[in-house]
Design a protein around this motif. Structure first.
Motif, mmCIF file in Angstrom:
data_model
loop_
_atom_site.group_PDB
_atom_site.id
_atom_site.type_symbol
_atom_site.label_atom_id
_atom_site.label_comp_id
_atom_site.label_asym_id
_atom_site.label_seq_id
_atom_site.Cartn_x
_atom_site.Cartn_y
_atom_site.Cartn_z
ATOM 1 N N TYR A 118 0.834 -1.197 0.000
ATOM 2 C CA TYR A 118 0.000 0.000 0.000
ATOM 3 C C TYR A 118 0.872 1.253 0.000
ATOM 4 O O TYR A 118 0.584 2.218 -0.718
ATOM 5 C CB TYR A 118 -0.914 -0.004 1.226
ATOM 6 C CG TYR A 118 -1.884 1.144 1.252
ATOM 7 C CD1 TYR A 118 -3.125 1.036 0.644
ATOM 8 C CD2 TYR A 118 -1.545 2.356 1.862
ATOM 9 C CE1 TYR A 118 -4.013 2.090 0.649
ATOM 10 C CE2 TYR A 118 -2.424 3.426 1.866
ATOM 11 C CZ TYR A 118 -3.663 3.285 1.257
ATOM 12 O OH TYR A 118 -4.526 4.343 1.255
ATOM 13 N N LEU A 121 2.239 1.893 -3.418
ATOM 14 C CA LEU A 121 1.225 2.409 -4.337
ATOM 15 C C LEU A 121 0.859 3.864 -4.041
ATOM 16 O O LEU A 121 0.671 4.664 -4.961
ATOM 17 C CB LEU A 121 -0.025 1.531 -4.272
ATOM 18 C CG LEU A 121 0.118 0.140 -4.904
ATOM 19 C CD1 LEU A 121 -1.106 -0.712 -4.593
ATOM 20 C CD2 LEU A 121 0.309 0.263 -6.413
ATOM 21 N N LEU A 156 -6.525 -2.851 -6.231
ATOM 22 C CA LEU A 156 -5.846 -3.712 -5.266
ATOM 23 C C LEU A 156 -6.505 -3.614 -3.895
ATOM 24 O O LEU A 156 -6.784 -4.632 -3.241
ATOM 25 C CB LEU A 156 -4.376 -3.319 -5.167
ATOM 26 C CG LEU A 156 -3.554 -4.109 -4.150
ATOM 27 C CD1 LEU A 156 -3.403 -5.563 -4.598
ATOM 28 C CD2 LEU A 156 -2.193 -3.490 -3.949
ATOM 29 N N TYR A 157 -6.801 -2.369 -3.465
ATOM 30 C CA TYR A 157 -7.325 -2.163 -2.122
ATOM 31 C C TYR A 157 -8.708 -2.789 -1.954
ATOM 32 O O TYR A 157 -8.978 -3.500 -0.986
ATOM 33 C CB TYR A 157 -7.382 -0.674 -1.806
ATOM 34 C CG TYR A 157 -8.109 -0.392 -0.521
ATOM 35 C CD1 TYR A 157 -7.501 -0.638 0.706
ATOM 36 C CD2 TYR A 157 -9.423 0.063 -0.537
ATOM 37 C CE1 TYR A 157 -8.181 -0.414 1.890
ATOM 38 C CE2 TYR A 157 -10.103 0.285 0.638
ATOM 39 C CZ TYR A 157 -9.476 0.045 1.852
ATOM 40 O OH TYR A 157 -10.154 0.257 3.012
ATOM 41 N N HIS A 159 -10.099 -5.092 -3.637
ATOM 42 C CA HIS A 159 -10.036 -6.557 -3.724
ATOM 43 C C HIS A 159 -9.574 -7.157 -2.396
ATOM 44 O O HIS A 159 -10.139 -8.152 -1.915
ATOM 45 C CB HIS A 159 -9.096 -6.972 -4.850
ATOM 46 C CG HIS A 159 -8.870 -8.459 -4.924
ATOM 47 N ND1 HIS A 159 -9.862 -9.341 -5.299
ATOM 48 C CD2 HIS A 159 -7.761 -9.213 -4.642
ATOM 49 C CE1 HIS A 159 -9.375 -10.580 -5.259
ATOM 50 N NE2 HIS A 159 -8.112 -10.521 -4.866
ATOM 51 N N GLN A 160 -8.570 -6.555 -1.788
ATOM 52 C CA GLN A 160 -8.018 -7.105 -0.549
ATOM 53 C C GLN A 160 -8.884 -6.780 0.662
ATOM 54 O O GLN A 160 -9.100 -7.629 1.527
ATOM 55 C CB GLN A 160 -6.603 -6.560 -0.309
ATOM 56 C CG GLN A 160 -5.548 -7.133 -1.234
ATOM 57 C CD GLN A 160 -4.155 -6.682 -0.838
ATOM 58 O OE1 GLN A 160 -3.994 -5.712 -0.103
ATOM 59 N NE2 GLN A 160 -3.150 -7.383 -1.329
ATOM 60 N N TYR A 166 -12.241 -10.338 -8.915
ATOM 61 C CA TYR A 166 -11.890 -9.879 -10.261
ATOM 62 C C TYR A 166 -12.651 -10.732 -11.273
ATOM 63 O O TYR A 166 -12.067 -11.529 -12.016
ATOM 64 C CB TYR A 166 -10.388 -10.014 -10.499
ATOM 65 C CG TYR A 166 -9.534 -9.127 -9.622
ATOM 66 C CD1 TYR A 166 -9.820 -7.783 -9.453
ATOM 67 C CD2 TYR A 166 -8.411 -9.653 -8.968
ATOM 68 C CE1 TYR A 166 -9.019 -6.974 -8.660
ATOM 69 C CE2 TYR A 166 -7.611 -8.847 -8.170
ATOM 70 C CZ TYR A 166 -7.924 -7.507 -8.013
ATOM 71 O OH TYR A 166 -7.135 -6.712 -7.224
#
Length: 378
Positions: A118, A121, A156-157, A159-160, A166
């Motif tokens: 994180y 990014l 990314l965030y 999804h996690q 996805y």
């Protein structure tokens, strides 16, 4: 999903409150300490203080977003902090806020690898903001470009953190979240733009009432207010207060010979020279008549004031004023009066003494400084 939306709305409300208090604090500071905004050093302190302010706001969002509390509340807000600072401030405050956010993320989070990813990014997003902010685009265009640059981080965030898959089936959910994210950012940016513009307009309006439009110096009305205030303060503290009145020699001849445009240029050039001189703290420089200027100098001696007046007189002789005649030289005469805490009973008496000193300087041949001898005047 409803929980996430609720947390996003509540965090947006908090962000708007932070913007409001930021705007009110700057407005109050401009009213009470206007000189701070004329100083490069003070301006830097104010800007970096904003970075700290928003950095701690970011840490608060991180705390709110810890597992078991408000999952998903904070990422959009952290990105919006960087967007606001880059667009409406500068890279310096944004860097301070970023460092605080990174520190909070690394020390408050539990999953080290996810936190490092994180951090990587959000640093990338910081550089996206910095580069886009330099472009000659409208605020709306900049925000759109920056938000497009945030897509990889959000993919990314979300999804996690929220476990959006996805998959094609999840596409409507992704679109919904991106739409909400863009919408919230535009509300926050619109609020920041409104507050920033309002503060600037109020400041410019205030300045227009106290500044002379030609020279950029204080006007006579503001001079009267500041002079009376400085005199009352000096009387209360039994402190020194000096007044210099300056008159440009033979200025009427300049206007009559070369025209008022050249005369105005002479006034403007002289004023800019005054603004570049290093004066003691709390000095007030004003244009109080056509070619007449006044300088209020608290807390320095009469000899120091005379030295400053001589310095100004000598600098004027060396300035290349916009006068067409070869060898034409502009000079000034100056009169000084010193208040020592008891020798003048009213500010009007001190002003009259300085004016008399100026008259003596002009009567004795001009291009000189004359100081009024200390005496008690009613």
């Amino acid at each position: 999903m409803l929980n996430i939306l609720e947390s996003l709305w509540s965090s947006m409300a908090l962000f708007l409150s932070a913007l409001f208090f930021h705007g009110m604090a700057l407005r109050s500071l401009r009213d009470k300490k206007p000189a701070w905004f004329q100083s490069k050093f003070a301006n830097e302190i104010i800007n970096y203080s904003l970075g700290i302010y928003y950095g701690f706001l970011g840490i608060y969002f991180i705390i709110r977003g810890l597992p078991g509390t408000d999952s998903g509340i904070y990422t959009d807000m952290l990105l919006n902090i960087l967007i606001i600072l880059h667009i409406f401030s500068s890279a310096g405050p944004a860097t301070v806020a970023l460092l605080l956010i990174i520190t909070g993320k690394l020390f408050l989070g539990n999953a080290l690898f996810a936190n490092l990813l994180y951090v990587f990014l959000i640093i990338g997003f910081y550089f996206v903001c910095m580069e886009v902010a330099k472009l000659r685009l409208s605020t709306v265009q900049k925000v759109i470009l920056i938000k497009l640059g945030a897509i990889p981080l959000m993919l990314l965030y979300l999804h996690q953190k929220i476990h959006i898959a996805y998959t094609v089936e999840s596409l409507p959910v992704w679109i919904f979240y991106f739409f909400i994210s863009f919408f919230i950012t535009f509300i926050i940016v619109s609020a920041a733009y409104y507050i920033d513009t309002s503060n600037k307009l109020i400041y410019e309006l205030q300045q227009s009432t106290i500044l002379d439009p030609l020279t950029g110096l204080s006007n006579f009305r503001h001079f009267e207010q500041m002079f009376d205030s400085a005199f009352q303060y000096a009387a209360m503290k039994k402190a020194n207060l000096n007044l210099i009145i300056i008159d440009i020699d033979y200025f009427k001849r300049v206007n009559d010979t070369y025209g008022h445009l050249v005369g105005n240029s002479v006034l403007s050039t002289f004023s800019q020279m005054l603004l570049k001189i290093s004066f003691p703290p709390n000095t007030v420089i004003a244009r109080i008549g056509g070619e007449e200027f006044a300088i209020i100098l608290p807390n320095i001696s009469a000899s120091e004031t005379e030295h400053l007046a001589e310095k100004i007189r000598k600098k004027v002789e060396k300035i290349e004023f916009p006068i067409v005649a070869t060898g034409s030289v502009i000079t000034i005469s100056a009169g000084i009066a010193n208040y020592n805490g008891s020798n003048y009973l009213t500010p009007e008496a001190l002003l009259q003494a300085a004016d008399q000193a100026l008259y003596n300087a002009k009567r004795n041949g001009r291009n000189q400084v004359h100081i009024r001898e200390t005496e008690t005047v009613l």
